[in-house]
Design a protein around this motif. Structure first.
Motif, PDB file in Angstrom:
ATOM      1  N   GLN A  82      69.206  13.385 121.589  1.00  0.00           N
ATOM      2  CA  GLN A  82      69.228  12.027 122.120  1.00  0.00           C
ATOM      3  C   GLN A  82      68.748  11.007 121.091  1.00  0.00           C
ATOM      4  N   ILE A  83      67.608  11.273 120.456  1.00  0.00           N
ATOM      5  CA  ILE A  83      67.104  10.322 119.471  1.00  0.00           C
ATOM      6  C   ILE A  83      68.024  10.281 118.257  1.00  0.00           C
ATOM      7  N   SER A  84      68.656  11.403 117.917  1.00  0.00           N
ATOM      8  CA  SER A  84      69.585  11.403 116.788  1.00  0.00           C
ATOM      9  C   SER A  84      70.816  10.553 117.080  1.00  0.00           C
ATOM     10  N   ASP A  85      71.341  10.683 118.304  1.00  0.00           N
ATOM     11  CA  ASP A  85      72.478   9.843 118.691  1.00  0.00           C
ATOM     12  C   ASP A  85      72.090   8.369 118.683  1.00  0.00           C
ATOM     13  N   ASN A  86      70.874   8.072 119.169  1.00  0.00           N
ATOM     14  CA  ASN A  86      70.396   6.689 119.177  1.00  0.00           C
ATOM     15  C   ASN A  86      70.254   6.149 117.757  1.00  0.00           C
ATOM     16  N   ALA A  87      69.795   7.001 116.848  1.00  0.00           N
ATOM     17  CA  ALA A  87      69.615   6.573 115.455  1.00  0.00           C
ATOM     18  C   ALA A  87      70.952   6.219 114.813  1.00  0.00           C
ATOM     19  N   ILE A  88      71.962   7.050 115.045  1.00  0.00           N
ATOM     20  CA  ILE A  88      73.288   6.772 114.487  1.00  0.00           C
ATOM     21  C   ILE A  88      73.814   5.441 115.006  1.00  0.00           C
ATOM     22  N   ALA A  89      73.690   5.229 116.315  1.00  0.00           N
ATOM     23  CA  ALA A  89      74.190   3.991 116.921  1.00  0.00           C
ATOM     24  C   ALA A  89      73.404   2.777 116.437  1.00  0.00           C
ATOM     25  N   ALA A  90      72.082   2.907 116.329  1.00  0.00           N
ATOM     26  CA  ALA A  90      71.255   1.778 115.902  1.00  0.00           C
ATOM     27  C   ALA A  90      71.513   1.418 114.442  1.00  0.00           C
ATOM     28  N   ALA A  91      71.704   2.430 113.597  1.00  0.00           N
ATOM     29  CA  ALA A  91      71.988   2.151 112.190  1.00  0.00           C
ATOM     30  C   ALA A  91      73.310   1.410 112.052  1.00  0.00           C
ATOM     31  N   ALA A  92      74.299   1.810 112.831  1.00  0.00           N
ATOM     32  CA  ALA A  92      75.599   1.130 112.774  1.00  0.00           C
ATOM     33  C   ALA A  92      75.491  -0.301 113.281  1.00  0.00           C
ATOM     34  N   ALA A  93      74.699  -0.500 114.336  1.00  0.00           N
ATOM     35  CA  ALA A  93      74.585  -1.832 114.929  1.00  0.00           C
ATOM     36  C   ALA A  93      73.802  -2.795 114.052  1.00  0.00           C
ATOM     37  N   THR A  94      72.829  -2.278 113.318  1.00  0.00           N
ATOM     38  CA  THR A  94      71.970  -3.139 112.492  1.00  0.00           C
ATOM     39  C   THR A  94      72.392  -3.163 111.037  1.00  0.00           C
ATOM     40  N   ASP A  95      73.328  -2.287 110.668  1.00  0.00           N
ATOM     41  CA  ASP A  95      73.859  -2.240 109.302  1.00  0.00           C
ATOM     42  C   ASP A  95      72.782  -1.865 108.283  1.00  0.00           C
ATOM     43  N   VAL A  96      71.855  -0.982 108.670  1.00  0.00           N
ATOM     44  CA  VAL A  96      70.875  -0.478 107.701  1.00  0.00           C
ATOM     45  C   VAL A  96      71.358   0.871 107.184  1.00  0.00           C
ATOM     46  N   PRO A  97      71.091   1.194 105.926  1.00  0.00           N
ATOM     47  CA  PRO A  97      71.462   2.510 105.416  1.00  0.00           C
ATOM     48  C   PRO A  97      70.809   3.610 106.251  1.00  0.00           C
ATOM     49  N   PHE A  98      71.538   4.700 106.472  1.00  0.00           N
ATOM     50  CA  PHE A  98      71.064   5.764 107.353  1.00  0.00           C
ATOM     51  C   PHE A  98      71.359   7.127 106.739  1.00  0.00           C
ATOM     52  N   VAL A  99      70.371   8.036 106.860  1.00  0.00           N
ATOM     53  CA  VAL A  99      70.570   9.408 106.418  1.00  0.00           C
ATOM     54  C   VAL A  99      69.829  10.334 107.384  1.00  0.00           C
ATOM     55  N   ARG A 100      70.424  11.499 107.632  1.00  0.00           N
ATOM     56  CA  ARG A 100      69.785  12.493 108.493  1.00  0.00           C
ATOM     57  C   ARG A 100      69.384  13.699 107.663  1.00  0.00           C
ATOM     58  N   LEU A 101      68.131  14.115 107.820  1.00  0.00           N
ATOM     59  CA  LEU A 101      67.638  15.338 107.204  1.00  0.00           C
ATOM     60  C   LEU A 101      67.697  16.447 108.245  1.00  0.00           C
ATOM     61  N   GLU A 102      68.553  17.420 108.025  1.00  0.00           N
ATOM     62  CA  GLU A 102      68.665  18.541 108.962  1.00  0.00           C
ATOM     63  C   GLU A 102      68.551  19.844 108.199  1.00  0.00           C
ATOM     64  N   ARG A 103      67.451  20.523 108.404  1.00  0.00           N
ATOM     65  CA  ARG A 103      67.237  21.781 107.701  1.00  0.00           C
ATOM     66  C   ARG A 103      68.274  22.817 108.129  1.00  0.00           C
ATOM     67  N   PRO A 104      68.691  23.688 107.221  1.00  0.00           N
ATOM     68  CA  PRO A 104      69.711  24.682 107.556  1.00  0.00           C
ATOM     69  C   PRO A 104      69.254  25.617 108.668  1.00  0.00           C
ATOM     70  N   ALA A 105      70.198  26.066 109.458  1.00  0.00           N
ATOM     71  CA  ALA A 105      69.899  27.015 110.532  1.00  0.00           C
ATOM     72  C   ALA A 105      69.538  28.374 109.943  1.00  0.00           C
ATOM     73  N   TRP A 106      68.794  29.169 110.714  1.00  0.00           N
ATOM     74  CA  TRP A 106      68.542  30.547 110.316  1.00  0.00           C
ATOM     75  C   TRP A 106      69.831  31.356 110.377  1.00  0.00           C
ATOM     76  N   LEU A 107      69.961  32.294 109.464  1.00  0.00           N
ATOM     77  CA  LEU A 107      71.107  33.192 109.442  1.00  0.00           C
ATOM     78  C   LEU A 107      70.656  34.601 109.796  1.00  0.00           C
ATOM     79  N   GLN A 108      71.485  35.298 110.545  1.00  0.00           N
ATOM     80  CA  GLN A 108      71.158  36.663 110.930  1.00  0.00           C
ATOM     81  C   GLN A 108      71.180  37.562 109.701  1.00  0.00           C
ATOM     82  N   ARG A 109      70.150  38.397 109.588  1.00  0.00           N
ATOM     83  CA  ARG A 109      70.018  39.285 108.444  1.00  0.00           C
ATOM     84  C   ARG A 109      70.094  40.744 108.899  1.00  0.00           C
ATOM     85  N   PRO A 110      70.309  41.655 107.946  1.00  0.00           N
ATOM     86  CA  PRO A 110      70.316  43.075 108.319  1.00  0.00           C
ATOM     87  C   PRO A 110      69.017  43.456 109.031  1.00  0.00           C
ATOM     88  N   GLY A 111      69.127  44.122 110.152  1.00  0.00           N
ATOM     89  CA  GLY A 111      67.958  44.499 110.937  1.00  0.00           C
ATOM     90  C   GLY A 111      67.693  43.572 112.106  1.00  0.00           C
TER      91      GLY A 111
END
Length: 249
Positions: A82-111
């Motif tokens: 929800q806050i991420s969607d709000n951030a995208i919309a607010a950045a577009a509405a206010t014309d401020v530069p926007f970037v999202r930091l999203e750490r990579p998901a865990w990957l399944q490993r042997p075991g």
């Protein structure tokens, strides 16, 4: 207003957000970190801090305008849609530069013995009868599990709940994610047979996944919701590069 006087707004609450605030402060930027306020005593990042919601897209737009925000960074939890969607919309509405930091998901490993679930309801259904389950989800995601009276839950929380959780058979584990040794000890002491968690990624809570692998315990892994990939970077260095490219003193 000079660019050096205008703040960078970080929507935070994650370990990466706190580290990012420190890096930006060390580089001379003014930083405001916004925390949701879901824990009673959150770790406060360096720089200015505000706690609480904005009141939707309109409220975030108003805050950006009032504070003369120069750049908006979404460094919230990968499931905080929800806050991420709000951030995208607010950045577009206010014309401020926007970037999202999203750490990579865990990957399944042997075991690893993972069962993938796309929703909470799928995770609820995947738990076998008479299981003993570590539920590591956050209090706002507990309710769907209340119908499983045939399962014993160990619910991990940082703060005790203000109201009963509604689960039929459960106990609380009031702690933060620990080291591999600590997570292994909890899994053994509580005689747990399964873990239910979200694919949060990062290192802060990965030890329980390692412990489950080494103990041979199944993990019911709730996968991330699909998010827009535009203006998204996987690490702090990528955010710093974006800031340097879009702001100057």
């Amino acid at each position: 207003m000079p660019a050096s006087d205008r703040p960078i707004l970080i929507l935070g609450g994650t370990a990466e957000a706190s580290k990012l605030a420190t890096r930006l402060m060390e580089s001379g930027y003014r930083v405001i970190s916004s925390l949701a306020g879901r824990t009673k005593d959150p770790a406060r990042p360096e720089g200015e801090v505000r706690i609480g919601g904005f009141g939707g897209v309109a409220g975030l737009c108003d805050y950006i305008a009032r504070q003369h925000v120069a750049l908006l960074i979404d460094a919230t939890h990968p499931f905080a849609t929800q806050i991420s969607d709000n951030a995208i919309a607010a950045a577009a509405a206010t014309d401020v530069p926007f970037v999202r930091l999203e750490r990579p998901a865990w990957l399944q490993r042997p075991g690893d013995a993972w069962t993938t679930a796309m929703t909470l309801e799928e995770a609820v259904a995947a738990i076998p009868t008479r299981a003993r389950v570590l539920l590591a989800l956050g209090r706002q995601h507990i309710a769907p599990f209340a119908r499983r009276g045939d399962v014993h839950f160990v619910v991990r929380m940082i703060d005790p709940p203000e109201v009963p959780l509604g689960l039929i058979d459960y106990e609380l584990e009031l702690s933060k994610p620990g080291s591999l040794e600590e997570e292994t000890a909890i899994l053994k002491a509580k005689r747990l047979s399964h873990i239910v968690c979200r694919n949060s990624g990062g290192t802060a809570s990965y030890a329980k996944i390692r412990a489950a692998r080494e103990l041979g315990l199944p993990v019911i892994m709730i996968e991330r919701p699909h998010r827009p990939g535009a203006n998204t970077v996987p690490d702090i260095d990528g955010v710093i590069e974006f800031v340097e490219a879009n702001l100057s003193f």
